[in-house]
Design a protein around this motif. Structure first.
Motif, PDB file in Angstrom:
ATOM      1  N   LEU A   1       0.892  -1.157   0.000  1.00 31.24           N
ATOM      2  CA  LEU A   1       0.000   0.000   0.000  1.00 31.24           C
ATOM      3  C   LEU A   1       0.925   1.200   0.000  1.00 31.24           C
TER       4      LEU A   1
ATOM      5  N   ARG B   1       4.452   0.961   1.776  1.00 24.30           N
ATOM      6  CA  ARG B   1       4.368   0.017   2.906  1.00 24.30           C
ATOM      7  C   ARG B   1       3.992  -1.380   2.415  1.00 24.30           C
TER       8      ARG B   1
ATOM      9  N   LEU C   1       2.494  -4.925   3.094  1.00 23.52           N
ATOM     10  CA  LEU C   1       1.611  -5.587   4.072  1.00 23.52           C
ATOM     11  C   LEU C   1       1.835  -7.100   4.067  1.00 23.52           C
TER      12      LEU C   1
ATOM     13  N   SER D   1      -1.265  -9.689  16.348  1.00 21.93           N
ATOM     14  CA  SER D   1      -2.232  -8.728  15.819  1.00 21.93           C
ATOM     15  C   SER D   1      -1.517  -7.766  14.865  1.00 21.93           C
ATOM     16  N   GLY D   2      -2.134  -7.540  13.705  1.00 21.74           N
ATOM     17  CA  GLY D   2      -1.546  -6.627  12.719  1.00 21.74           C
ATOM     18  C   GLY D   2      -0.511  -7.291  11.829  1.00 21.74           C
ATOM     19  N   ALA D   3      -0.368  -8.611  11.951  1.00 23.35           N
ATOM     20  CA  ALA D   3       0.644  -9.314  11.141  1.00 23.35           C
ATOM     21  C   ALA D   3       0.247  -9.371   9.665  1.00 23.35           C
ATOM     22  N   GLY D   4      -1.042  -9.276   9.402  1.00 21.80           N
ATOM     23  CA  GLY D   4      -1.495  -9.313   8.006  1.00 21.80           C
ATOM     24  C   GLY D   4      -2.333 -10.539   7.682  1.00 21.80           C
ATOM     25  N   LYS D   5      -2.967 -11.103   8.703  1.00 19.72           N
ATOM     26  CA  LYS D   5      -3.762 -12.330   8.482  1.00 19.72           C
ATOM     27  C   LYS D   5      -4.965 -12.033   7.584  1.00 19.72           C
ATOM     28  N   THR D   6      -5.705 -10.961   7.932  1.00 22.80           N
ATOM     29  CA  THR D   6      -6.880 -10.616   7.118  1.00 22.80           C
ATOM     30  C   THR D   6      -6.447 -10.244   5.709  1.00 22.80           C
ATOM     31  N   THR D   7      -5.342  -9.506   5.607  1.00 15.83           N
ATOM     32  CA  THR D   7      -4.844  -9.111   4.289  1.00 15.83           C
ATOM     33  C   THR D   7      -4.501 -10.355   3.472  1.00 15.83           C
TER      34      THR D   7
ATOM     35  N   TYR E   1      -4.570  -2.060  -3.777  1.00 14.35           N
ATOM     36  CA  TYR E   1      -3.220  -2.431  -3.339  1.00 14.35           C
ATOM     37  C   TYR E   1      -2.399  -2.784  -4.569  1.00 14.35           C
TER      38      TYR E   1
ATOM     39  N   GLU F   1     -11.547 -15.111  11.507  1.00 20.58           N
ATOM     40  CA  GLU F   1     -11.845 -15.191  12.937  1.00 20.58           C
ATOM     41  C   GLU F   1     -13.260 -15.717  13.235  1.00 20.58           C
TER      42      GLU F   1
ATOM     43  N   HIS G   1      -7.569 -16.829  16.650  1.00 17.36           N
ATOM     44  CA  HIS G   1      -6.797 -16.165  17.702  1.00 17.36           C
ATOM     45  C   HIS G   1      -6.790 -17.047  18.934  1.00 17.36           C
TER      46      HIS G   1
HETATM   47  N1  LIG Z   1      -6.419  -0.335   3.632  1.00 20.92           N
HETATM   48  C1  LIG Z   1      -5.477  -0.198   4.570  1.00 20.92           C
HETATM   49  N2  LIG Z   1      -5.032   1.003   4.945  1.00 20.92           N
HETATM   50  C2  LIG Z   1      -4.074   1.153   5.872  1.00 20.92           C
HETATM   51  N3  LIG Z   1      -3.486   0.121   6.508  1.00 20.92           N
HETATM   52  C3  LIG Z   1      -3.876  -1.111   6.181  1.00 20.92           C
HETATM   53  C4  LIG Z   1      -4.885  -1.352   5.210  1.00 20.92           C
HETATM   54  N4  LIG Z   1      -5.076  -2.670   5.090  1.00 20.92           N
HETATM   55  C5  LIG Z   1      -4.231  -3.248   5.965  1.00 20.92           C
HETATM   56  N5  LIG Z   1      -3.509  -2.319   6.617  1.00 20.92           N
HETATM   57  C6  LIG Z   1      -2.484  -2.563   7.633  1.00 20.92           C
HETATM   58  O1  LIG Z   1      -1.893  -3.806   7.355  1.00 20.92           O
HETATM   59  C7  LIG Z   1      -1.571  -4.485   8.544  1.00 20.92           C
HETATM   60  C8  LIG Z   1      -2.197  -5.853   8.556  1.00 20.92           C
HETATM   61  O2  LIG Z   1      -3.592  -5.713   8.699  1.00 20.92           O
HETATM   62  P1  LIG Z   1      -4.532  -6.962   8.922  1.00 20.92           P
HETATM   63  O3  LIG Z   1      -5.914  -6.482   9.145  1.00 20.92           O
HETATM   64  O4  LIG Z   1      -4.331  -7.893   7.797  1.00 20.92           O
HETATM   65  O5  LIG Z   1      -3.919  -7.569  10.250  1.00 20.92           O
HETATM   66  P2  LIG Z   1      -4.415  -8.816  11.094  1.00 20.92           P
HETATM   67  O6  LIG Z   1      -3.261  -9.694  11.289  1.00 20.92           O
HETATM   68  O7  LIG Z   1      -5.623  -9.418  10.497  1.00 20.92           O
HETATM   69  O8  LIG Z   1      -4.781  -8.096  12.453  1.00 20.92           O
HETATM   70  P3  LIG Z   1      -5.854  -8.510  13.565  1.00 20.92           P
HETATM   71  O9  LIG Z   1      -5.393  -9.829  14.105  1.00 20.92           O
HETATM   72  O10 LIG Z   1      -5.708  -7.427  14.572  1.00 20.92           O
HETATM   73  O11 LIG Z   1      -7.180  -8.558  12.918  1.00 20.92           O
HETATM   74  C9  LIG Z   1      -2.063  -3.629   9.687  1.00 20.92           C
HETATM   75  O12 LIG Z   1      -0.987  -2.947  10.246  1.00 20.92           O
HETATM   76  C10 LIG Z   1      -3.029  -2.679   9.031  1.00 20.92           C
HETATM   77  O13 LIG Z   1      -3.023  -1.462   9.695  1.00 20.92           O
END
Ligand SMILES: Nc1ncnc2c1ncn2[C@@H]1O[C@H](COP(=O)(O)OP(=O)(O)OP(=O)(O)O)[C@@H](O)[C@H]1O
Length: 648
Positions: free
Chosen positions: A241, A244, A246, A266-272, A284, A396, A428
């Protein structure tokens, strides 16, 4: 009775309208009062009876379902009784036969055998007739006759047709009650519950099965699989992005018939990562590739057979659990699938997610409370399960669920996996039991880097090669995530930030150029990379590494941009018009359910109309008809303003 001053047209006044001499406008007070009265009564009816109407329908359906369940259970009991009786009868017949053959001559024993065969046929006949038969029967025959009466007691209304191997082939119900709709619905439910009860009985049998038996069963199940299998591989998947990153150089695979957990801090990028695998990434920069069954192309081409359960709810709060599931099933299952198969699928999902008790409860909204949070979560999953996906991605699904609900959900997912579904879920902090219910694990570190991807069974072996051992009484996933978070320092002195590089080296993947410093710090050499393994497509091998990388990235970028996701799922869902019909049905139900609120809204609108009408001077010969039409359209839009579905 001809209005309009100076009018030469012979137009009559509207019904109950009248004109006074030399007046421009008609007097339509009576008509207006009648209209207001009719609208008022209609609103009162809607206000009081809208909920009733839906409740009556639900009750009728529930009654026919209950009948069907009873009938299906009786039938299964009878079937099992019949099987047991047959086995015992066979045993007795063989015993008598052996005894006689030892006692009498060959010729005589042959005759006896024929008699016994005849008598065993008579047993079957006796069972079918439910009669006690002749007096001079052997013990086995007496036993069978007793069982027969048990069977007929257990299932008085069902007449069985029994094939040679004792299977129930077909059944006839009681004469169907009058009314085509009711009898059909009961029959459909009976079919669905017959199948579900049989599946349950088979599962019970499987519990006591030997290892070879289980293998045979798995083979049998594989033969029965009807869903297409989807194997998803991702190679060097990188998502950025702006500047940065992801996800970085994510390589691995998701296999059909397996349940994969995605874990990480948390924030590792699992959802991404899930979004990237499902092809739901817009805005992206994506490089690398996602291959489906080994072929390049867009994963979106398979969207009709990919289920995605997002972190946030997608349920409709003012529909019941069953209505939510049915809406998804109607729109997303193959258009040609018969109604009874759809009923079977929906009922199976309701059973496996243990939603029987709340099937007719409204899910609930922020203003109006409905089912519990855990049940709501299960409905979310159920909505995707009823479309019979080949790849099911869940973000989740167990968050907010207690241990037993999480296990129940995982059991349902494992059952899906048995049908060849490829399942991938972010979880989680799973309990140890839950953790062991997964087959594979993808462990992500911060920055979207893979630390481990493979079977759960071998993760401890892999980490022990790095000198990381799980202490006693500590849940393995908690320990690994604590290390990645930096809460726990590995005893071997290995740094958490080097774990992704260790994984790349372990698998022979190319280490990204910006991680070469880590490589140096670790005192390792960059591995010889099998370019075909790490890079997808036909990148020229003769180019220097940097140019080759840039070439591959550009090719992937173009591939993503140019690939038009045509449909490769070979599933034909209902067309737009049919889906719109389901959508209108759904919105009507939703509006009926909030009839009281709607009634009050319309009452206010009506009152405002009366006030406006009274103070307005009606000089317009059409009584402002375009305005009314516009209002009607606006009201319709207001009532049906949800987004229509588009699953084609
Ligand atoms: N559209 C976006 N704009 C800004 N930052 C983003 C965007 N999409 C993802 N990120 C960043 O990418 C990183 C990974 O996000 P993601 O939601 O995939 O984490 P996660 O592992 O699923 O977190 P959690 O366990 O807290 O749900 C985070 O730091 C998030 O802030």
């Amino acid at each position: 009775h001809y209005c309009k001053l100076g009018s030469t047209r012979e137009e009559k006044c509207v019904i109950k309208g009248s004109c006074k001499e030399n007046e421009e406008n008609e007097n339509i007070i009576i008509l207006g009062a009648c209209l207001v009265g009719i609208i008022g009564v209609s609103l009162l009816v809607v206000y009081n009876c809208s909920g009733q109407f839906l409740t009556i329908r639900e009750r009728r359906k529930a009654r026919s379902r209950e009948n069907a369940i009873q009938l299906a259970r009786q039938q299964l009991r009878a079937h099992q009784g019949w099987k047991a009786a047959k086995q015992i009868a066979r045993k007795h017949v063989t015993g008598v036969q052996d005894h006689l053959s030892r006692t009498f001559s060959r010729r005589r024993s042959f005759r006896q055998q024929t008699d016994l065969e005849n008598s065993s046929h008579r047993v079957q006949e006796a069972r079918l007739m439910g009669s006690t038969g002749p007096n001079e029967r052997s013990d086995s025959i007496v036993f069978s006759a007793q069982n027969t009466s048990e069977i007929s007691e257990a299932m008085p209304s069902v007449v069985m047709d029994i094939s040679n191997d004792g299977e129930v082939v077909a059944t006839n119900d009681k004469p169907a009650p009058k009314g085509k709709h009711r009898s059909t619905q009961t029959q459909i439910f009976k079919y669905a519950y017959g199948e579900i009860e049989l599946e349950k009985a088979r599962q019970e049998e499987n519990k006591n099965m030997s290892f070879t038996g289980v293998l045979a069963k798995v083979k049998e199940l594989q033969k029965e699989m009807t869903r297409p299998l989807l194997k998803v591989e991702f190679k060097n998947l990188t998502l950025s992005l702006g500047k940065r990153k992801l996800l970085r150089s994510v390589t691995g695979e998701l296999q059909p018939g397996r349940v994969t957990a995605v874990m990480g801090p948390s924030g590792a990028g699992k959802t991404t990562f899930l979004n990237a695998v499902a092809g739901k990434v817009t805005g992206y920069q994506v490089t690398g590739s996602v291959l489906v069954n080994g072929a390049h192309g867009s994963i979106r081409s398979y969207k009709k057979i990919i289920g995605f359960v997002p972190q946030d709810d997608v349920v409709h709060g003012n529909l019941t659990v069953e209505e939510n599931l049915w809406f998804s099933a109607n729109c997303r299952l193959p258009a040609r699938m018969s109604h009874r198969d759809r009923v079977l699928i929906v009922e199976r999902v309701i059973e496996s997610l243990d939603l029987q008790g709340v099937r007719n409860s409204v899910v609930g909204t922020v203003e109006k409370r409905g089912i519990s949070g855990g049940q709501r979560k299960r409905v979310n999953v159920g909505i995707e399960m009823v479309m019979e996906p080949s790849l099911l991605i869940l973000d989740e699904p167990t968050s907010g669920l207690d241990s037993s609900s999480s296990q129940l959900l995982l059991k349902a997912l494992r059952h899906e996996a048995l049908e060849g579904v490829n399942i991938c879920a972010v979880v989680h902090q799973p309990s140890y039991t839950l953790y062991n219910m997964f087959d594979d694990l993808i462990l992500l570190a911060k920055g979207g880097l893979i630390v481990y991807n493979g079977p759960i069974k071998t993760i401890e072996d892999y980490f022990s090669t790095l000198g990381i051992h799980v202490p006693d009484r500590v849940n393995p996933p908690d320990h690994y995530i604590d290390i990645l978070e930096g809460i726990v320092k590995p005893e071997s002195g290995i740094k958490a930030k080097h774990l992704p590089v260790h994984w790349m080296l372990y698998n022979g993947y190319e280490v990204p150029s910006d991680m070469k410093d880590d490589l140096k710090a670790m005192g390792e050499q960059s591995p010889d990379v099998d370019i075909n393994r790490s890079m997808s497509g036909s990148t020229p091998h003769c180019l220097p590494a940097g140019v080759s990388n840039a070439f591959a990235q550009e090719r992937n970028r173009l591939e993503h941009r140019l690939s038009k996701p045509g449909d490769l799922s070979s599933r034909r869902t209902p067309g737009i018009l049919k889906q719109y019909k389901f959508f209108l049905g759904r919105v009507t139900k939703q509006r009926l359910r909030e009839g009281r609120l709607l009634g009050v809204d319309f009452l206010i609108l009506g009152l405002a109309g009366i006030c406006l009408g009274t103070i307005a001077k009606l000089s317009d010969p059409t009584f402002g008809m375009p305005g009314y039409i516009y209002t009607i359209i606006a009201v319709c839009k207001f009532n049906y303003s949800d987004t229509p579905p588009c699953y084609t």
